[in-house]
Design a protein around this motif. Sequence first.
Motif, PDB file in Angstrom:
ATOM      1  N   SER A  56      21.851  46.536  44.469  1.00 36.40           N
ATOM      2  CA  SER A  56      22.490  45.712  45.370  1.00 36.40           C
ATOM      3  C   SER A  56      23.784  46.285  46.045  1.00 36.40           C
ATOM      4  CB  SER A  56      23.509  44.471  44.266  1.00 36.40           C
ATOM      5  OG  SER A  56      24.021  45.063  43.644  1.00 36.40           O
ATOM      6  N   TYR A  57      24.411  45.539  47.098  1.00 38.50           N
ATOM      7  CA  TYR A  57      25.521  46.150  47.718  1.00 38.50           C
ATOM      8  C   TYR A  57      26.649  46.336  46.852  1.00 38.50           C
ATOM      9  CZ  TYR A  57      29.824  46.104  50.431  1.00 38.50           C
ATOM     10  OH  TYR A  57      31.246  46.486  50.823  1.00 38.50           O
ATOM     11  N   LEU A  58      26.814  45.626  46.004  1.00 33.99           N
ATOM     12  CA  LEU A  58      28.052  45.552  45.032  1.00 33.99           C
ATOM     13  C   LEU A  58      27.728  46.658  44.116  1.00 33.99           C
ATOM     14  CD1 LEU A  58      30.751  44.061  44.237  1.00 33.99           C
ATOM     15  CD2 LEU A  58      29.178  42.851  42.386  1.00 33.99           C
ATOM     16  N   SER A  59      26.618  46.842  43.613  1.00 33.89           N
ATOM     17  CA  SER A  59      26.529  47.868  42.557  1.00 33.89           C
ATOM     18  C   SER A  59      26.897  49.197  43.460  1.00 33.89           C
ATOM     19  CB  SER A  59      24.826  47.786  42.064  1.00 33.89           C
ATOM     20  OG  SER A  59      24.816  49.250  41.130  1.00 33.89           O
ATOM     21  N   THR A  60      26.193  49.463  44.649  1.00 40.39           N
ATOM     22  CA  THR A  60      26.747  50.718  45.257  1.00 40.39           C
ATOM     23  C   THR A  60      27.884  51.013  45.705  1.00 40.39           C
ATOM     24  OG1 THR A  60      24.312  50.284  46.284  1.00 40.39           O
ATOM     25  CG2 THR A  60      25.828  52.041  47.269  1.00 40.39           C
ATOM     26  N   THR A  61      28.475  50.022  46.246  1.00 45.11           N
ATOM     27  CA  THR A  61      29.975  50.058  46.351  1.00 45.11           C
ATOM     28  C   THR A  61      30.884  50.276  45.251  1.00 45.11           C
ATOM     29  OG1 THR A  61      29.712  48.554  48.356  1.00 45.11           O
ATOM     30  CG2 THR A  61      32.024  49.022  47.764  1.00 45.11           C
ATOM     31  N   VAL A  95      41.517  41.590  41.012  1.00 45.35           N
ATOM     32  CA  VAL A  95      40.922  42.005  42.205  1.00 45.35           C
ATOM     33  C   VAL A  95      39.350  42.062  42.097  1.00 45.35           C
ATOM     34  CG1 VAL A  95      40.770  44.073  43.816  1.00 45.35           C
ATOM     35  CG2 VAL A  95      43.189  43.057  43.101  1.00 45.35           C
ATOM     36  N   LEU A  96      39.146  42.672  41.105  1.00 43.06           N
ATOM     37  CA  LEU A  96      37.433  42.868  40.866  1.00 43.06           C
ATOM     38  C   LEU A  96      36.761  41.697  40.595  1.00 43.06           C
ATOM     39  CD1 LEU A  96      37.600  46.317  38.835  1.00 43.06           C
ATOM     40  CD2 LEU A  96      37.213  46.019  41.186  1.00 43.06           C
ATOM     41  N   SER A  97      37.506  40.714  39.958  1.00 48.65           N
ATOM     42  CA  SER A  97      37.044  39.333  39.503  1.00 48.65           C
ATOM     43  C   SER A  97      36.809  38.674  40.709  1.00 48.65           C
ATOM     44  CB  SER A  97      37.830  38.892  38.416  1.00 48.65           C
ATOM     45  OG  SER A  97      37.659  39.560  37.014  1.00 48.65           O
ATOM     46  N   GLU A  98      37.755  38.772  41.919  1.00 43.70           N
ATOM     47  CA  GLU A  98      37.258  37.991  43.066  1.00 43.70           C
ATOM     48  C   GLU A  98      36.357  38.470  43.888  1.00 43.70           C
ATOM     49  OE1 GLU A  98      39.232  35.198  44.161  1.00 43.70           O
ATOM     50  OE2 GLU A  98      40.069  35.015  42.194  1.00 43.70           O
ATOM     51  N   LEU A  99      36.489  39.870  43.863  1.00 43.03           N
ATOM     52  CA  LEU A  99      35.575  40.676  44.704  1.00 43.03           C
ATOM     53  C   LEU A  99      33.825  40.235  44.474  1.00 43.03           C
ATOM     54  CD1 LEU A  99      37.167  43.623  45.624  1.00 43.03           C
ATOM     55  CD2 LEU A  99      37.027  41.810  47.190  1.00 43.03           C
ATOM     56  N   LEU A 134      32.477  36.887  45.332  1.00 45.23           N
ATOM     57  CA  LEU A 134      32.504  36.850  46.580  1.00 45.23           C
ATOM     58  C   LEU A 134      31.200  37.707  47.213  1.00 45.23           C
ATOM     59  CD1 LEU A 134      34.102  35.849  49.140  1.00 45.23           C
ATOM     60  CD2 LEU A 134      34.830  37.925  49.165  1.00 45.23           C
ATOM     61  N   CYS A 135      31.090  38.842  46.783  1.00 42.50           N
ATOM     62  CA  CYS A 135      29.851  39.771  47.314  1.00 42.50           C
ATOM     63  C   CYS A 135      28.383  39.205  46.671  1.00 42.50           C
ATOM     64  CB  CYS A 135      29.908  41.095  46.938  1.00 42.50           C
ATOM     65  SG  CYS A 135      31.468  42.131  47.624  1.00 42.50           S
ATOM     66  N   LEU A 136      28.340  38.828  45.251  1.00 45.56           N
ATOM     67  CA  LEU A 136      27.247  38.152  45.015  1.00 45.56           C
ATOM     68  C   LEU A 136      26.813  36.915  45.761  1.00 45.56           C
ATOM     69  CD1 LEU A 136      27.432  38.710  41.191  1.00 45.56           C
ATOM     70  CD2 LEU A 136      26.347  40.092  42.796  1.00 45.56           C
ATOM     71  N   ALA A 137      27.685  36.052  45.888  1.00 44.65           N
ATOM     72  CA  ALA A 137      27.576  34.743  46.557  1.00 44.65           C
ATOM     73  C   ALA A 137      27.117  35.079  48.292  1.00 44.65           C
ATOM     74  CB  ALA A 137      28.657  33.757  46.771  1.00 44.65           C
ATOM     75  N   PHE A 192      30.952  43.617  54.885  1.00 46.47           N
ATOM     76  CA  PHE A 192      32.067  43.894  53.620  1.00 46.47           C
ATOM     77  C   PHE A 192      32.541  45.658  54.134  1.00 46.47           C
ATOM     78  CE2 PHE A 192      30.130  40.399  51.590  1.00 46.47           C
ATOM     79  CZ  PHE A 192      31.229  39.792  51.401  1.00 46.47           C
ATOM     80  N   GLN A 193      32.617  46.100  55.459  1.00 41.56           N
ATOM     81  CA  GLN A 193      32.945  47.529  55.683  1.00 41.56           C
ATOM     82  C   GLN A 193      34.062  47.914  55.004  1.00 41.56           C
ATOM     83  OE1 GLN A 193      32.382  48.092  59.757  1.00 41.56           O
ATOM     84  NE2 GLN A 193      33.105  46.020  60.226  1.00 41.56           N
TER      85      GLN A 193
END
Length: 883
Positions: A619-624, A504-508, A511-514, A576-577
């Motif tokens: 980044s958004y990914l780091s914060t989330t 799950v994390l590897s897919e997300l 996706l977020c970084l791209a 990505f809310q």
Amino acid sequence: MTAIKHALQRDIFTPNDERLLGIVNVCKAGKKKKNCFLCATVTTERPVQVKVVKVKKSDKGDFYKRQQTWELRDLTEVDAKDASKENPEFDLHFEKVYRWVASSTAEKNSFISCIWKLNQRYLRKKVEFVNVSSQLLEESVPSGESQSVAGGDEDALDDYQELSTREEQDIESMMEMCEYAISNAEAFAEQLSRELQVLDGANIQSIMASEKQVNILMQLLDEALGEVDTIEGKLSSYEEMLQSVKEQMDQISQSNRLIQISNTNNSKLLDEIQFLVNYMDLSKGHIRALQEGDLTSPKGIEACINASEALLQCMNVALRPGHDKLMAVTQQQLLFAELRDTFARRLTNHLNNVFVHQGHDQSSTLSQHTADLTLPKHSPLHRDLLRYAKLMEWLKNTHREKYEGLSRTYVDYMSRLYEREIKDFFEVAKIKMAGTSKEAKGKFGLHGSSGKLTGSTSSLNKLTVQGSNSRRSQSSSLLDMGNMSASDLDVADRTKFDKIFEQVLSELEPLCLAEQDFISKFFKLQQHPTVTPPLAQPEMEESDGGTPSRMPPQAEHRHSLSSEKDLVRLMMNKIFQSIETELNSLIALGDKIDSFNSLYMLVKMSHHVWTAENVDPASYLSTTLGNVLVTVKRNFDKCISGQIRQMEEVKISKKSKVGILPFVTGFEEFAELAETIFRNAERRGDLDKAYVKLIRAVFMNVEKVASESQKTPRDVVMMENFHHIFSTLSRLKISCLDAERREAKHKYTDHLQSYVINSLGQPLEKLNHFFEGVEARVAQGVREEEVSYQLAFNKQELRKVIKEYPGKEVKKGLDNLYKKVDKHLCEEESLLQVVWHSMQDEFIRQYKHFEDLIGRCYPGSGITMEFTIQDMLEYFSSIAQSH
């Protein structure tokens, strides 16, 4: 003043061959000093020297003395201060300026006039006379005034003329010719008069003889004057001709200057026209591309990019002063504005259609990803849209409103698309975590083909499987995850959960970084440090599930973003809310299935947060992921607290022996699992803190259960459990628990020794009591050799007690002791032989102690025990072998 002058001449200047010509009574300006005199003198000897002498009256008498002398040739300037008004002050500039105040203005003027005359007569030196009246600087001064100021000497000074050398020689030769000139002056004068008359006659005759030459000279002068008039006439005509030429040359020069000005103006005009043509002319091809260029083909997009850049360059050209008043420039600017608006409208409509089409078209491809735990890739869409990146930058610089509108449209449609994809993705992940779809429907209340989790908390709790009554099941019931039995949730199930959560994390993550990389490149949000947020004005719509965006629009109005990174993060939050909500839901499900899953989730989440922070901490990914990590850490802490609470609530059976406590084996299982999970984890510190909390709780509750135990002795409970804890910590080598490992070993050793000593008091009970009494008498002060004289401890009593413990009885007592120890100890720890060996050592120690007491307190009595140490070793060995 005349008397003073004569006195000074007589006493000071005559002895020095000097004549006094001018005098003035002065004092220094600004100082209250005694008066003095400034004197102008000349020497009587040749060459004449002119001086200014300062004379002062002596303090010791009425005579005068020379105080200071200046040469007149050193004088550079005389300043009378004021030429129109009476002012007694004046300055004399020698090597320095001397300021004086005369007793009267008349004396000052007379002295300055004398100085001027002496300078004119003897020096002819340029001395500046400043603020001096012109009347004072005349060659001849009226005799009355001269007499009043300088006496008769001034007239003599005026009549006196120095003889030249030739005149002196003539006078001397004439006087030699007339020897009587000195003795008879009248005869000499008569002779001179006669000779003068002769000379006058000769002169008259000479003049009369030269009249003819004079007439000739006059005639020549008249002719010369005529020639001069002729030449002047010619010069006048020449001058008129030159004047005409000069006027013509002036006209030619003026004409040339006007021509040069005209050429300069024409050149500047040409430069201005060339500038306007070069920088404000747009080719027809560019105009056609802006008006009707193809925005779907690569060639058309490239043409539109070139045309838009050329248009932007034309619109941003820095016009020179006055250009904006030209009609052609104004018309061209209107054309540029119309082309800009037209192309911006075409581009906005086209990209809006692309966003809408992509948002609806992607829904048809979701079904193929439902079976597999994967998210659809949007790289084709990103690749297609990145072709418009330069056009978006152009739109950002020219039409901010349309740029912001496109940003909102993209965020709106992509947030809906991602919400559907992420929701379905997490539904599949939840089904896989709970097992197959059929099992999930049966146990979790899953209904419908969409696979939605509708089961309540109670239905999730039904996953708990009843375990056996073994100690392993009991320990797991204290330290398990949720309510499930550890016998059913084995390592394979947890490994499966770990793989699913990692997937799950590897897919997300990609996706977020791209998406974040695409937003930065497509919307050009990394060029400038500060940008007005395009999403701050209109309000975003709610998602399909009714969940509003994380940051409300009102907060966006109040919050001023300081950098474009903040703007990127804001757009990512809106797109990505649902990620954070879905992740928290998935974490909650995993925690309900097995609370030990929090260990897996903590390690995986920590690793992904660490990776994201290394790429971009803001980044958004780091914060989330950081926010979700807080939830995972909270669940982990809750899991630890739950196990501690279960330890405190454990109850033991009053009818059976205690053995290894369930939470002790549970801690062993937890430590083994945790060490496997956290082998290379970034957040090892969280586990170490949990270890310390758990081990302290284990220590405390082991002591609590041991104190409450009725069937099993306290020492046995403490010895067995702390031995088990020590073995576990020694095997796992957990560095943060080294102190606890040493403490467990210490407690195990102490309670083993205590249990052995307390148990050995029973086989030789009377003998123990007898020798305890002997030691008490010795402690009271009785000498050891006198103890045998005590009635209760004499030799006969000792022999009687020893006879009660023959070898056969001792062996029988030891056999009963072995059986009792066997009943106390549990089989899991296998401590029976260790305890039995310790008892053997303790028994031998007591035997030696008894023999030593007999030797010291009953010397020479010959009393010995009924059995030997060798007999004891055979008793212990045979009893151990027989059982």
